[in-house]
Enzyme design. Structure first.
Site, PDB file in Angstrom:
ATOM      1  CD  GLU A 184      -2.757  -1.161   2.547  1.00 14.30           C
ATOM      2  OE1 GLU A 184      -2.926  -0.090   3.169  1.00 14.30           O
ATOM      3  OE2 GLU A 184      -3.337  -2.212   2.858  1.00 14.30           O
ATOM      4  CG  ASP A 230       0.364   6.182   0.976  1.00 13.03           C
ATOM      5  OD1 ASP A 230       1.013   5.874   1.992  1.00 13.03           O
ATOM      6  OD2 ASP A 230      -0.886   6.210   0.963  1.00 13.03           O
TER       7      ASP A 230
HETATM    8  O1  G2I Z   1      -6.408   3.535   5.817  1.00 12.52           O
HETATM    9  C1  G2I Z   1      -5.507   3.362   4.770  1.00 12.52           C
HETATM   10  C2  G2I Z   1      -5.352   1.899   4.420  1.00 12.52           C
HETATM   11  C3  G2I Z   1      -4.684   1.170   5.571  1.00 12.52           C
HETATM   12  N1  G2I Z   1      -4.521  -0.230   5.283  1.00 12.52           N
HETATM   13  C4  G2I Z   1      -5.693  -0.950   4.860  1.00 12.52           C
HETATM   14  C5  G2I Z   1      -6.391  -0.232   3.717  1.00 12.52           C
HETATM   15  O2  G2I Z   1      -7.585  -0.893   3.379  1.00 12.52           O
HETATM   16  C6  G2I Z   1      -6.665   1.217   4.068  1.00 12.52           C
HETATM   17  O3  G2I Z   1      -7.316   1.804   2.931  1.00 12.52           O
HETATM   18  C7  G2I Z   1      -8.256   2.792   3.225  1.00 12.52           C
HETATM   19  C8  G2I Z   1      -8.840   3.303   1.927  1.00 12.52           C
HETATM   20  O4  G2I Z   1      -7.805   3.878   1.164  1.00 12.52           O
HETATM   21  C9  G2I Z   1      -9.895   4.353   2.212  1.00 12.52           C
HETATM   22  O5  G2I Z   1     -10.568   4.701   1.003  1.00 12.52           O
HETATM   23  O6  G2I Z   1      -9.279   2.273   4.033  1.00 12.52           O
HETATM   24  C10 G2I Z   1     -10.192   3.272   4.443  1.00 12.52           C
HETATM   25  C11 G2I Z   1     -11.183   2.692   5.426  1.00 12.52           C
HETATM   26  O7  G2I Z   1     -10.635   2.539   6.637  1.00 12.52           O
HETATM   27  C12 G2I Z   1     -10.907   3.839   3.221  1.00 12.52           C
HETATM   28  O8  G2I Z   1     -11.733   4.912   3.610  1.00 12.52           O
HETATM   29  C13 G2I Z   1     -13.090   4.730   3.438  1.00 12.52           C
HETATM   30  C14 G2I Z   1     -13.816   5.791   4.216  1.00 12.52           C
HETATM   31  O9  G2I Z   1     -13.517   5.619   5.603  1.00 12.52           O
HETATM   32  C15 G2I Z   1     -15.273   5.636   4.028  1.00 12.52           C
HETATM   33  O10 G2I Z   1     -15.930   6.676   4.690  1.00 12.52           O
HETATM   34  C16 G2I Z   1     -15.603   5.627   2.537  1.00 12.52           C
HETATM   35  O11 G2I Z   1     -16.968   5.357   2.368  1.00 12.52           O
HETATM   36  O12 G2I Z   1     -13.421   4.820   2.056  1.00 12.52           O
HETATM   37  C17 G2I Z   1     -14.775   4.577   1.833  1.00 12.52           C
HETATM   38  C18 G2I Z   1     -15.008   4.535   0.337  1.00 12.52           C
HETATM   39  O13 G2I Z   1     -14.591   5.711  -0.264  1.00 12.52           O
END
Ligand code: G2I
Length: 448
Positions: free
Chosen positions: A266, A268
């Protein structure tokens, strides 16, 4: 009987061999033919270069053009998570995940599955569960989702982020963890049964360098390997700022030495030193034979979960950043050169009761090394052990799985709490990273 066996394997770099055979012209040609995309550049050494993809952006032509041109591995950023795939218990929705998978496959890319179990993004119904009911629901989730995608996924993040931050090196509390410490291995077994072809990974953050958390994961993976729990790979998320940990390569190598693939999953990187740090991460992966690929967590800065920090390889308008060129150049330059792996086994006279043997597997590169020492009990169990090594031209900079006295010359190691008891005929391991040469370690073992 006194037995000493030694095997040395050299891993040649193909282009070096070809250049030696065909002369300097080939080197010039090879430079002129340097790959011009991340995926093609990574493929030169058999690796992939991937990105996280959001289904909602597949209608954005700038996004899709970069995706199709640059990357040959795809991870669904959110669409294959538990809340997305099983919003109600027993009711599965795969439309967004399938969209990402189909877009990838029809453009010749492979897919990393992310993530079967994670304490975050559990659907509400699962958040409200505990105990055996939750255990059953979570294993059913793993089975159903892995079965739906059976045969289509290169590697699954079976369990994501199960270790605690800070210095404990232990598990994070969650309702999943509270179903019993064996929840992770139960999940891996269910995933293997559902999709035997997928590589099964454990994935976490702040585990990129050698620290208490990564050592906790390391101990789990070592335990899984020793007990036959099906685990094939470990993902290192690498959400970084300004720098890659200086011991990232050594950390990746110590996991690889356990017999698993390692992947940057992941990536960045925020901060002014972004381009250099991206190059450092790329080089760390290239230096480890079992580091099979790198995935960045999004395409443009505006696609990032850290968008205010501009941590990705493309600007919001889709232009290549200096970090992009740093990664491409590092991929085209390849690894730092052949690595020498030496395995030395020293066995003392017929190990009897209370006796033990030690062997070392050494990974040496130009300026440093990682040594993994295996301690094997003789015909009776060990309650504790002491290993002595000799470092004539090197210095220990980091170690795990043993207490140490000294850093060069004669270095003594004793077991830590969790690996002092070794059943008769069984083994445990510890390891260390060093500067200089690790040759001539000649480990000896004694029961204590
Ligand atoms: O938190 C960064 C990453 C850490 N490791 C696991 C990964 O799965 C995680 O990815 C992020 C996504 O990049 C975000 O896009 O995980 C988040 C969730 O904990 C994602 O955020 C979520 C938002 O919290 C929601 O509100 C939203 O509905 O993304 C969703 C879709 O856009």
């Amino acid at each position: 009987m006194k037995l000493t066996s030694r095997s040395v394997s050299l891993v040649p770099i193909v282009s070096t061999v070809a250049a030696a055979a065909l002369g300097a012209t080939l080197v010039v040609t090879a430079t002129a033919n340097a790959a011009t995309t991340l995926g093609a550049a990574a493929a030169q050494s058999g690796r992939y270069y991937g990105t996280a993809v959001a289904a909602g952006k597949l209608g954005d032509s700038t996004y899709v053009n970069i995706l199709n041109t640059e990357f040959n591995m795809v991870t669904a950023e959110n669409e294959m998570k538990w809340d997305a795939t099983e919003p109600n218990r027993g009711q599965f929705t795969y439309s967004s995940g399938d969209r990402i998978l189909n877009q990838a496959v029809s453009n010749g890319k492979r897919v990393r599955g992310h993530a079967l179990l994670w304490h975050q993004q559990e659907p509400g119904w699962a958040q409200r569960m505990e105990g055996s009911d939750l255990r059953q629901a979570m294993l059913n989730h793993v089975t159903q989702v892995a079965t739906h995608y059976r045969g289509k996924i290169y590697a699954w993040d079976v369990v994501n982020e199960a270790f605690a931050d800070g210095g404990s090196g232990g598990r994070r509390d969650s309702n999943l963890q509270r179903t019993g410490n064996d929840w992770i291995e139960a999940a891996f077994r269910a995933a293997r049964a559902a999709d035997p072809a997928a590589k099964l990974c454990y994935n976490d953050y702040n585990t990129d360098g050698i620290n208490a958390k990564s050592t906790g994961v390391y101990n789990m993976v070592r335990d899984f390997k020793s007990r036959g729990v099906p685990i094939d790979c470990v993902g290192f998320q690498a959400h970084l700022t300004n720098n890659a940990p200086s011991d990232m390569r050594a950390n990746l190598q110590r996991f690889a030495d356990l017999g698993v693939d390692v992947q940057i999953t992941e990536l960045d990187i925020a901060g002014a030193n972004q381009a250099n740090a991206y190059a450092a991460v790329t080089k760390a992966c290239l230096a480890v034979t079992r580091c099979t690929g790198i995935t960045v967590w999004g395409i443009r800065d505006t696609d990032s979960w850290r968008r205010g920090e501009n941590p990705l390889l493309f600007t919001g308008s889709g232009a290549k950043k200096p970090a992009y060129n740093a990664v491409l150049d590092a991929l085209n330059a390849g690894g730092p050169g052949p690595t020498t792996t030496t395995t030395t086994t020293t066995t003392s006279n017929d190990p009897g009761p209370g006796d033990c043997t030690a062997s070392v597997s050494l990974n040496q590169w130009g300026e440093g090394f990682v040594a993994t020492v295996k301690v094997t009990a003789g015909s009776s169990a060990l309650r504790g052990w002491r290993v002595t090594t000799t470092l004539s031209n090197g210095t220990v900079t980091n170690s795990w799985g043993a207490n140490r006295s000294g850093t060069s010359g004669t270095v003594n190691w004793t077991n830590v709490d969790y690996n002092g008891s070794v059943p008769a005929g069984q083994s445990t391991e510890f390891g260390f990273q060093g500067a200089g040469s690790g040759s001539g370690l000649n480990p000896t073992c004694a029961a204590s």
